[in-house]
Design a protein around this motif. Structure first.
Motif, short mmCIF file in Angstrom:
data_model
loop_
_atom_site.label_atom_id
_atom_site.label_comp_id
_atom_site.label_asym_id
_atom_site.label_seq_id
_atom_site.Cartn_x
_atom_site.Cartn_y
_atom_site.Cartn_z
N LYS A 205 0.84 -1.21 0.00
CA LYS A 205 0.00 0.00 0.00
C LYS A 205 0.88 1.26 0.00
O LYS A 205 0.63 2.21 -0.76
CB LYS A 205 -0.92 -0.02 1.22
N TYR A 206 1.93 1.25 0.83
CA TYR A 206 2.80 2.42 0.92
C TYR A 206 3.67 2.60 -0.32
O TYR A 206 4.11 3.71 -0.62
CB TYR A 206 3.69 2.33 2.15
N LEU A 207 3.89 1.49 -1.08
CA LEU A 207 4.76 1.57 -2.25
C LEU A 207 3.97 1.63 -3.56
O LEU A 207 4.52 1.38 -4.62
CB LEU A 207 5.71 0.36 -2.27
N GLY A 208 2.71 1.96 -3.48
CA GLY A 208 1.94 2.19 -4.70
C GLY A 208 0.94 1.11 -5.03
O GLY A 208 0.27 1.20 -6.07
N GLY A 209 0.81 0.10 -4.21
CA GLY A 209 -0.22 -0.91 -4.41
C GLY A 209 0.09 -1.96 -5.45
O GLY A 209 -0.74 -2.81 -5.75
#
Length: 791
Positions: A205-209
């Motif tokens: 989620k934090y790295l763009g999904g």
């Protein structure tokens, strides 16, 4: 019955001799015990580590093939199982993030692993609670070093945002048993770099999904052959940007552990052999002196028809008792050393060590070795029994003496006369029994050689690390960036900070070097040929210039690839070259640390098309402005880490301090061996000379005059021993160099003058102690009792 009575008296006499010379036999036992202590402790540590590692690998399902790529869709993993011999494919996302510490300007980097409870390979070993939303588990070593506990909060820079996480546990992972920072460090630094794990869904989620993996592991069956299928695997992963492709034996942590096992095995075999050899030598000397003294009794027993084998049997029984006692004492003393050694390993390795196991197999091996070495000493010492004939029972051995002939020689006589009365008497006594005094000289030379080399380790280790930051890496600080940047842009961007000067840029890559059918994944470091912040120095302290053309290769890598200066190697790396680039090996350099290769950064840009070739910035800081610049630079999101050379050096010294403590133990053992060997050898010689010393007392010599003679003799013998000790130290030095060197570092032992002086002072102190012990023996001599013994 008469035969049994004679043998009973013979054995009684034998053990009376042991009682009279008990200090010498105790010395032989203690030296055997020291050898057993080292053998058993090192073997038990080796087997404890091996067994713990085996159980850890099996429980966490350690992969057999490892691939690192720039990025690969998670959905593509299943297609890897169609490859011949591949049973299971596994992948995970990993990223490096900078962590903020409260009330500190120091930068800490975490290598964060995506975690799922159902991970099929390389499972995270979590102590505490598995991470969920807004939670993280950090490496156990870092948690211990930084004093972080469960429930504490930390902040990570992820992209452009700062995220807060709660520590829910600590983590270990079999790929990261030996965790080295990616910014050029040579040893672990858990104050600034370690692993962590985060829930996979949260990390994605934090790295763009995107469902992407960059670390892949494969489990294979017996039909899989890595050397044969390496090329097809490489082609399979090429489009995803291959950063490394290795089978298990080359995986960094696994390889480091195997190298450590080799070191432990070498230490468990070579070092004890030195002590066993000394013990056999000492036992041999004791027995030949005792047999010479008892030659009339032995001759009488032979005249009575007793066979040589029966006479020798008693001495073998004595050797058996010495071996058993030495093995028992050494085996017991090894237990605390095992615990301490495993504690030291726990400071280096992220490995869950189980309760220390005591292996009886190592003690049986030690007993077998001690029996062999004791019987060897007995066999050599009792050979003289075979040369004693029954006719010799009635007379003493005829001395062979060439002293008078030598002393009467005109030139020698003039020199001897200048020594005075004490000197003349001492020279006469020395030449009367050259072998006796050569044995005493050896008892001095061996401890001198061993202690000098061991004492030098502290200085060599400190010099290796100090040289790294006084002759090689001269900067004050180094920035590690999240990606590669243009060299000129980086230099220009650093000009805005008045606190710094001497800015230089370097790039570090992991490349594949290929020569014929040999391939190695190695680090490549590119920096300014004429720069002053980073230089090359070999393990002998000699400056090495970067070549104008081609590539410079570390000797350890060159050995693996079978290359030498002038050869052509091919370079592949997904980020800088899609096709192999041929480069000439301009030189091979022996370094204390590392196993990579080097290029001038401008030469690198000529061969590789990438304009963004720098990911590290080196610079100096004006004195007193360190915290100020750290605060400014830590606000930059592109900065992955800020590393201060003085703190790295402190960390290195801390780790070396742990190794030094083990070497201190070996130093103490060498001192004990020297004390036992020198004192007991002198005591043996004095007991052999008691009638000679008694005659001097009878003729009116005072004790201080006899002391002067003994001092002169010991001075000559000491000087000979020290002279013999120098070439012997070269042999010991080479043995320890082989034992301690690894693929990740190369130790070239050199013994500085200071260490030789320390070894000499040690042997001198022991010799003085032995001299005063000898004088007490001389004072205790009773001439009347000696005359009675001679009747």
């Amino acid at each position: 019955m008469k035969w049994n009575g004679n043998m009973r008296h013979y054995y009684n006499n034998l053990f009376r001799g042991v009682k009279k010379n008990r200090s010498s036999y105790i010395g032989a036992i203690l030296i055997i015990a020291i050898g057993v202590l080292i053998l058993v402790a090192e073997m038990d540590v080796l087997w404890n580590l091996k067994d713990s590692l085996k159980r850890y690998y099996e429980k966490q399902k350690f992969s057999e093939v490892f691939v690192k790529v720039r990025g690969m869709p998670l959905a593509e993993l299943s297609s890897l199982e169609d490859l011949e011999g591949v049973m299971e494919a596994f992948g995970r996302r990993t990223e490096d993030f900078r962590m903020f510490l409260p009330n500190s300007q120091d930068t800490v980097t975490l290598h964060v692993l995506a975690y799922q409870e159902e991970d099929g390979q390389n499972k995270c070993f979590i102590q505490g609670k598995a991470p969920e939303e807004e939670e993280i588990c950090i490496g156990k070593q870092m948690a211990d070093k930084l004093g972080l506990q469960l429930g504490d909060h930390i902040s990570l820079i992820i992209g452009e945002d700062i995220r807060d996480f709660e520590i829910s546990g600590t983590v270990m992972e079999p790929e990261y048993i030996y965790t080295i920072p990616p910014f050029g460090a040579q040893v672990p630094d858990y104050n600034s770099y370690d692993i962590a794990c985060m829930n996979q869904v949260v990390l994605e989620k934090y790295l763009g999904g995107q469902a992407v993996v960059n670390e892949v592991g494969l489990l294979v069956n017996a039909s899989f052959s890595f050397p044969k299928q390496r090329e097809s695997l490489y082609e399979k992963f090429r489009r995803y940007g291959v950063l490394s492709l290795q089978e298990r034996k080359d995986q960094f942590s696994y390889h480091q552990m195997q190298e450590q096992f080799k070191q432990l095995f070498a230490a468990a075999t070579v070092l004890p052999l030195l002590f066993f050899f000394v013990s056999a030598f000492m036992l041999y000397v004791i027995l030949i002196k005792f047999i010479e003294k008892e030659r009339s009794i032995l001759g009488t027993l032979k005249a009575l028809g007793i066979e040589e084998e029966k006479l020798i049997r008693g001495y073998f029984l004595l050797g058996l008792l010495i071996a058993i006692l030495g093995s028992a004492i050494g085996g017991i003393l090894s237990i605390p050393m095992e615990h301490y050694s495993l504690y030291l390993y726990s400071l280096y390795y992220n490995l869950p060590l189980d309760k220390v196991h005591i292996y009886w197999e190592s003690r049986l091996i030690a007993l077998f070795c001690t029996l062999f070495i004791s019987f060897l000493g007995v066999f050599a010492g009792t050979k003289k029994i075979r040369s004693i004939s029954p006719s010799e029972a009635m007379r003493a051995a005829t001395p062979t003496n060439h002293v008078d002939t030598l002393l009467k020689a005109e030139k020698v006589n003039v020199w001897i006369q200048k020594l005075g009365f004490t000197g003349r008497m001492s020279i006469r006594f020395l030449l009367q029994n050259k072998m006796r005094n050569l044995l005493l000289a050896f008892s001095i030379s061996f401890p001198f050689a061993l202690s000098s080399v061991i004492f030098s380790f502290h200085k060599i280790a400190d010099q290796m690390y100090t040289r790294q930051f006084t002759e090689i890496e001269l900067y004050d600080m180094k920035l590690s960036l999240t990606g590669y940047r243009n060299k000129e842009d980086l230099q220009n961007s650093m000009q805005i900070y008045p606190e710094i000067y001497g800015v230089e840029v370097e790039g570090q890559y992991v490349i594949q070097l290929k020569k014929a059918n040999r391939k190695e994944m190695v680090p490549l470091t590119c920096f300014e040929k004429d720069g002053i912040e980073h230089r090359l120095v070999d393990c002998y302290g000699k400056r090495v210039e970067l070549p104008n053309e081609g590539i410079l290769v570390n000797s350890l890598t060159a050995k693996k690839l079978g290359v030498c200066a002038g050869d052509i190697v091919e370079v592949e790396q997904a980020y800088i070259a899609r096709v192999a680039i041929p480069l000439r090996v301009s030189a091979v350099v022996e370094e204390s640390f590392g196993s990579g290769c080097y290029m001038d950064i401008n030469e690198f840009r000529r061969h590789f098309s990438s304009e963004n070739n720098g990911n590290q910035v080196l610079f100096r800081v004006h004195r007193g402005r360190e915290e100020e610049i750290k605060k400014k630079l830590s606000q930059a999101k592109s900065v992955l880490g800020i590393h201060e050379s003085k703190k790295i050096l402190e960390s290195y010294r801390s780790l070396v301090g742990s190794m030094n403590s083990m070497m201190n133990i070996f130093s103490f053992l060498s001192v004990c061996m020297g004390l036992v060997l020198i004192v007991n050898m002198l005591n043996i010689i004095l007991r052999e000379r008691k009638y000679e010393l008694g005659a001097l007392i009878l003729f009116g010599y005072r004790v201080d005059e006899i002391g002067s003679i003994l001092r002169f003799e010991m001075s000559i013998t000491f000087a000979i021993g020290i002279i013999f000790g120098f070439p012997l130290s070269f042999l010991v030095k080479e043995i320890l160099s082989i034992i301690l060197s690894q693929d990740s570092y190369l130790i070239r032992f050199f013994v500085p003058i200071q260490s030789y002086i320390e070894g000499l002072l040690l042997c001198l102190l022991i010799s003085l102690f032995a001299y005063y012990s000898a004088m007490r023996y001389v004072k205790s001599l009773d001439v009347r009792e000696l005359l009675k013994e001679r009747e």
